[in-house]
Design an enzyme around this catalytic site. Structure first.
Site, mmCIF file in Angstrom:
data_model
loop_
_atom_site.group_PDB
_atom_site.id
_atom_site.type_symbol
_atom_site.label_atom_id
_atom_site.label_comp_id
_atom_site.label_asym_id
_atom_site.label_seq_id
_atom_site.Cartn_x
_atom_site.Cartn_y
_atom_site.Cartn_z
ATOM 1 N N CYS A 174 0.853 -1.241 0.011
ATOM 2 C CA CYS A 174 -0.019 0.165 -0.099
ATOM 3 C C CYS A 174 0.812 1.288 -0.075
ATOM 4 O O CYS A 174 0.337 2.475 0.002
ATOM 5 C CB CYS A 174 -0.835 -0.023 1.286
ATOM 6 S SG CYS A 174 -2.156 -1.295 1.246
ATOM 7 N N ASP A 194 3.037 2.523 2.467
ATOM 8 C CA ASP A 194 3.486 2.951 3.721
ATOM 9 C C ASP A 194 3.432 1.898 4.731
ATOM 10 O O ASP A 194 2.427 1.137 4.728
ATOM 11 C CB ASP A 194 2.503 4.031 4.394
ATOM 12 C CG ASP A 194 2.539 5.353 3.430
ATOM 13 O OD1 ASP A 194 3.885 5.846 3.207
ATOM 14 O OD2 ASP A 194 1.662 5.659 2.574
ATOM 15 N N CYS A 247 6.963 8.058 2.406
ATOM 16 C CA CYS A 247 7.714 9.312 2.113
ATOM 17 C C CYS A 247 8.072 10.135 3.212
ATOM 18 O O CYS A 247 8.265 9.771 4.253
ATOM 19 C CB CYS A 247 6.440 10.065 1.363
ATOM 20 S SG CYS A 247 4.919 10.370 2.768
ATOM 21 N N CYS A 300 -0.066 9.977 7.197
ATOM 22 C CA CYS A 300 0.956 9.623 7.675
ATOM 23 C C CYS A 300 1.013 9.709 9.354
ATOM 24 O O CYS A 300 1.561 8.920 9.818
ATOM 25 C CB CYS A 300 2.230 10.329 7.102
ATOM 26 S SG CYS A 300 2.441 10.146 5.506
#
Length: 278
Positions: free
Chosen positions: A35, A37, A61, A105
């Site tokens: 996915c 992450d 990221c 995140c």
């Protein structure tokens, strides 16, 4: 190009507490490489239930790395009980904010912390995400979506995507996300949302939706009376079909095509759709 704060840049370029902890008292792992992450959080906890050290390993990221780094700094010195009250907002705020498209995140950091605390307390981890999968692309459940809406006061599908990634790929789950949003915000069931008329529909997306409606709604209804239908082709907004079974030669076949098949496709897919028998 994302606009990052100085804090985000600092934690991305010089992450704190990165790496594995071999003697960890608690480990929490969330996300999936498939996915895009993933985060593994390690905690060292003393006999009084206070977090002495925290480390992390992450795949993602700049925002994922920064969120993981600042999370480890936040929890150090906290008791487990205090850490359990941390929210994704606390993580984002400590970074001076995150781009709205990257808020997921901070949510991943919160979920990793919760998983680590469960691990420390001896609570069994769920074998699969709790709830029903609504976004197959990213494995997001309805429970995760509801929680994100409630805790962050979300008001749109775009915001749900920013916080959970749900709906960020094929968009097939947008209708379901709209239903969940309406239920949480208004306490009511919502009608499945049609495609946004302001966005041109791609041929692939149109094909997916037309096929879904015909296979899941139209064919079962016709089969109850001995009829059937086959999708032959889609030429722009013209849907070409072939009637089968008792529908062949039926005096009402024209009515079936226009008042049932075409009307249902207009309601659920696109207003400009026409249906023609070939």
């Amino acid at each position: 190009m994302w606009e990052y704060t100085d804090k985000v840049r600092e934690h991305f370029l010089n992450p704190k507490n990165a790496g594995e902890m071999e003697d960890a008292d608690a480990v929490g792992e969330v996300g999936s490489l498939s996915c895009g992450d993933a985060l593994r959080l390690f905690l060292k906890i003393d006999d009084n239930g206070r977090i002495q050290d925290a480390r992390f390993q992450t795949f993602g990221c700049a925002s994922a790395i920064a969120s993981s780094s600042v999370l480890t700094e936040l929890v150090k010195g906290m008791t487990v009980e205090e850490a359990s009250k941390l929210s994704n907002k606390d993580i984002a705020d400590k970074l001076g904010g995150l781009p709205k498209e990257k808020m997921h995140c901070s949510v991943m950091g919160q979920e990793a912390l919760e998983a680590a605390i469960k691990n420390y307390r001896g609570e069994e981890a769920e074998p699969a995400p709790e709830g029903e999968i609504v976004c197959k692309c990213f494995g997001v459940t309805d429970v995760q979506v509801r929680r994100a809406i409630e805790e962050n006061n979300l008001t749109s599908i775009e915001e749900i995507t920013n916080y959970t990634k749900a709906g960020g790929a094929c968009e097939e789950c947008h209708g379901k996300l709209g239903e969940i949003l309406a239920e949480v915000r208004d306490g009511r069931k919502a009608e499945p949302a049609k495609e946004d008329a302001s966005k041109p529909m791609t041929n692939i997306r149109r094909m997916q939706l037309v096929t879904k409606v015909i296979e899941e709604e139209v064919r079962p209804a016709l089969k109850k009376d001995g009829g059937d239908i086959e999708l032959v082709d889609i030429n722009g907004t013209e849907v070409q079909v072939s009637l089968r079974g008792s529908c062949v030669g039926c005096p009402s076949s024209g009515v079936t095509l226009k008042d049932f098949v075409e009307r249902r496709l207009k309601e659920t897919v696109e207003d400009s759709i026409t249906v023609r028998e070939v």
